[in-house]
Design an enzyme around this catalytic site. Structure first.
Site, PDB file in Angstrom:
ATOM      1  N   GLY A 188       2.004  -7.863  -0.395  1.00  0.00           N
ATOM      2  CA  GLY A 188       1.991  -6.857  -1.463  1.00  0.00           C
ATOM      3  C   GLY A 188       1.226  -7.400  -2.656  1.00  0.00           C
TER       4      GLY A 188
ATOM      5  CE  LYS B 201      29.694  -0.984   9.086  1.00  0.00           C
ATOM      6  NZ  LYS B 201      30.320  -2.252   8.742  1.00  0.00           N
TER       7      LYS B 201
ATOM      8  NE  ARG C   7      -4.072  -2.126   7.289  1.00  0.00           N
ATOM      9  CZ  ARG C   7      -2.861  -1.704   6.949  1.00  0.00           C
ATOM     10  NH1 ARG C   7      -2.133  -1.028   7.804  1.00  0.00           N
ATOM     11  NH2 ARG C   7      -2.386  -1.952   5.756  1.00  0.00           N
TER      12      ARG C   7
ATOM     13  CE1 TYR D  23       3.978  -4.294  11.086  1.00  0.00           C
ATOM     14  CE2 TYR D  23       2.905  -3.054  12.830  1.00  0.00           C
ATOM     15  CZ  TYR D  23       3.411  -3.118  11.551  1.00  0.00           C
ATOM     16  OH  TYR D  23       3.357  -2.008  10.739  1.00  0.00           O
TER      17      TYR D  23
ATOM     18  CG  ASP E  38      12.158 -13.108   2.240  1.00  0.00           C
ATOM     19  OD1 ASP E  38      12.036 -11.999   2.807  1.00  0.00           O
ATOM     20  OD2 ASP E  38      12.135 -14.196   2.851  1.00  0.00           O
ATOM     21  CB  VAL E  39      14.129  -7.445   1.671  1.00  0.00           C
ATOM     22  CG1 VAL E  39      13.902  -6.994   0.255  1.00  0.00           C
ATOM     23  CG2 VAL E  39      12.952  -7.085   2.573  1.00  0.00           C
TER      24      VAL E  39
ATOM     25  CB  THR F  78      -1.597   5.137   6.565  1.00  0.00           C
ATOM     26  OG1 THR F  78      -0.629   5.595   7.497  1.00  0.00           O
ATOM     27  CG2 THR F  78      -1.497   5.956   5.296  1.00  0.00           C
TER      28      THR F  78
ATOM     29  CG  ASN G 274       7.863 -11.508   0.178  1.00  0.00           C
ATOM     30  OD1 ASN G 274       6.978 -10.660   0.222  1.00  0.00           O
ATOM     31  ND2 ASN G 274       8.245 -12.191   1.246  1.00  0.00           N
TER      32      ASN G 274
ATOM     33  CG  PHE H 207      -1.611   1.184   1.624  1.00  0.00           C
ATOM     34  CD1 PHE H 207      -2.205   2.013   0.673  1.00  0.00           C
ATOM     35  CD2 PHE H 207      -1.719   1.536   2.972  1.00  0.00           C
ATOM     36  CE1 PHE H 207      -2.871   3.178   1.055  1.00  0.00           C
ATOM     37  CE2 PHE H 207      -2.383   2.680   3.359  1.00  0.00           C
ATOM     38  CZ  PHE H 207      -2.954   3.507   2.401  1.00  0.00           C
TER      39      PHE H 207
END
Ligand code: UDP
Length: 331
Positions: free
Chosen positions: A43, A122, A205, A164, A69-70, A194, A39, A18
């Protein structure tokens, strides 16, 4: 405006979410080159339909999409050590039903994901900037109202929300360590509730639930007695805050609340949505039990954002709701 960002390369995690997809839509016209990563567990590729073809390849200049996948080291999905100027780390399930459905993915992306991305910055560009999507959930069920950044919160470390809340708090800890100990320009935005276009209509939500129930002429489901409060920020105002956070000089190490301080009870929220969608029809909500650890009140103190980001929300709740209803009801 946004002079720093112009011409820069941004690595945006959670690009199909979103907030992420709304960021893509605002960053590209600024002349920013965006590498979006997602991923797609929560999303939605359709959020990026304007920028991607059906195979997921970019159809616009300056945008590239990587499905990954981060929570993994960045070198696993950035095929070579490419230099980016800014990392916006916005990947994470975010609605309570979704993060509770993906608790492991949620804590990994906010902890290991944050670590690996900061490590990547870095190593590849020590002068780069890192913006972490923190959350008002860092305050848990707050005992201080409204919540300033200096409040440390009241969080259940082993509750249903903790995958979370606590991992976002740990994400903040990791940003603090990279800033203090390794000199990385890491910044944190604590995002309050939001709403707006590109929000997943099925994420559970309160705004999508109420709007969809109202449109389908179903009773609006109020958890508890409707006296709990939330403060809702329209997505365009939130994006403006995030871009300012990324663009401005001298914000390294800062944590800033971003949101709209207009506070509504859940009953008021339901009544507003009902009036907008089904005006003239009798309002008959359905009361359901409260979920565990549901925060009683939530409202941001935005004085720091006002001072450092020089911005206050412009969109009134009723106007933002109208746009959100239009989005959810458009074919
Ligand atoms: N809520 C509700 N009905 C719904 C969905 C949510 O009454 O259909 C309530 C929920 O219990 C909470 C508030 O609305 O008090 C906001 O919930 P949401 O899931 O949007 O996000 P949260 O702020 O809790 O992370």
């Amino acid at each position: 405006m946004f002079e720093y960002l112009q011409g820069k390369t941004v690595l945006l995690t959670g690009a199909a979410g979103f907030i992420g997809s709304n960021l893509v839509a605002k960053l590209l016209p600024l002349g920013v080159r965006v590498i979006g990563v997602d991923n797609l567990i929560t999303g939605r590729a359709e959020n990026l339909a304007e920028f991607l073809d059906e195979s997921g390849n970019s159809k616009v200049a300056n945008f590239e999409f990587i499905r990954a996948d981060v929570s993994q080291p960045a070198r696993n999905y950035m095929d070579e050590y490419r230099t980016v100027d800014v990392i916006l780390h916005f990947a994470s399930p975010a609605s309570p039903p979704r993060y509770q459905a993906y608790p492991v993915e949620t804590y990994l992306v906010n902890t290991m994901g944050t670590h690996y991305l900061l490590q990547y910055l870095k190593e590849t560009n020590p002068e780069g900037r890192f913006i972490f999507a923190g959350t008002s959930e860092a305050y848990g069920n707050p005992l201080v109202h409204p919540q300033p950044e200096t409040y440390w919160g009241n969080v259940n470390p082993n509750g249903k929300r903790s995958c979370y809340d606590e991992s976002k708090r740990m994400g903040e800890t990791i940003c603090g360590i990279f800033y203090r100990d390794f000199g990385v320009d890491a910044r944190i935005v604590r995002i309050f509730n939001t709403y707006g276009p590109q929000m997943d209509p099925t994420d559970g939500r309160v705004i999508p639930n109420f709007v969809n129930q109202a449109v389908r002429k179903e009773p609006l489901t109020i958890y508890g007695d409707g006296s709990y409060t939330r403060s809702y920020c329209y997505i365009d105002d939130l994006i403006e805050y995030i871009l300012r956070m990324a663009d401005k000089e001298n914000l390294a190490g800062e944590t800033i609340n971003i949101g709209n301080p207009e506070e509504f009870t859940i009953l008021q929220t339901a009544q507003m949505v009902h009036k907008l969608v089904n005006s003239g029809v009798e309002f008959k909500p359905e009361y359901k039990p409260l979920p565990a650890d549901d925060p009683t009140r939530r409202c941001p103190d935005i004085s720091k954002a006002k001072k450092l980001l020089e911005y206050e929300p412009q969109v009134k709740f009723v106007d933002g709701l109208k746009k959100t209803v239009a989005y959810f009801t458009s074919p």
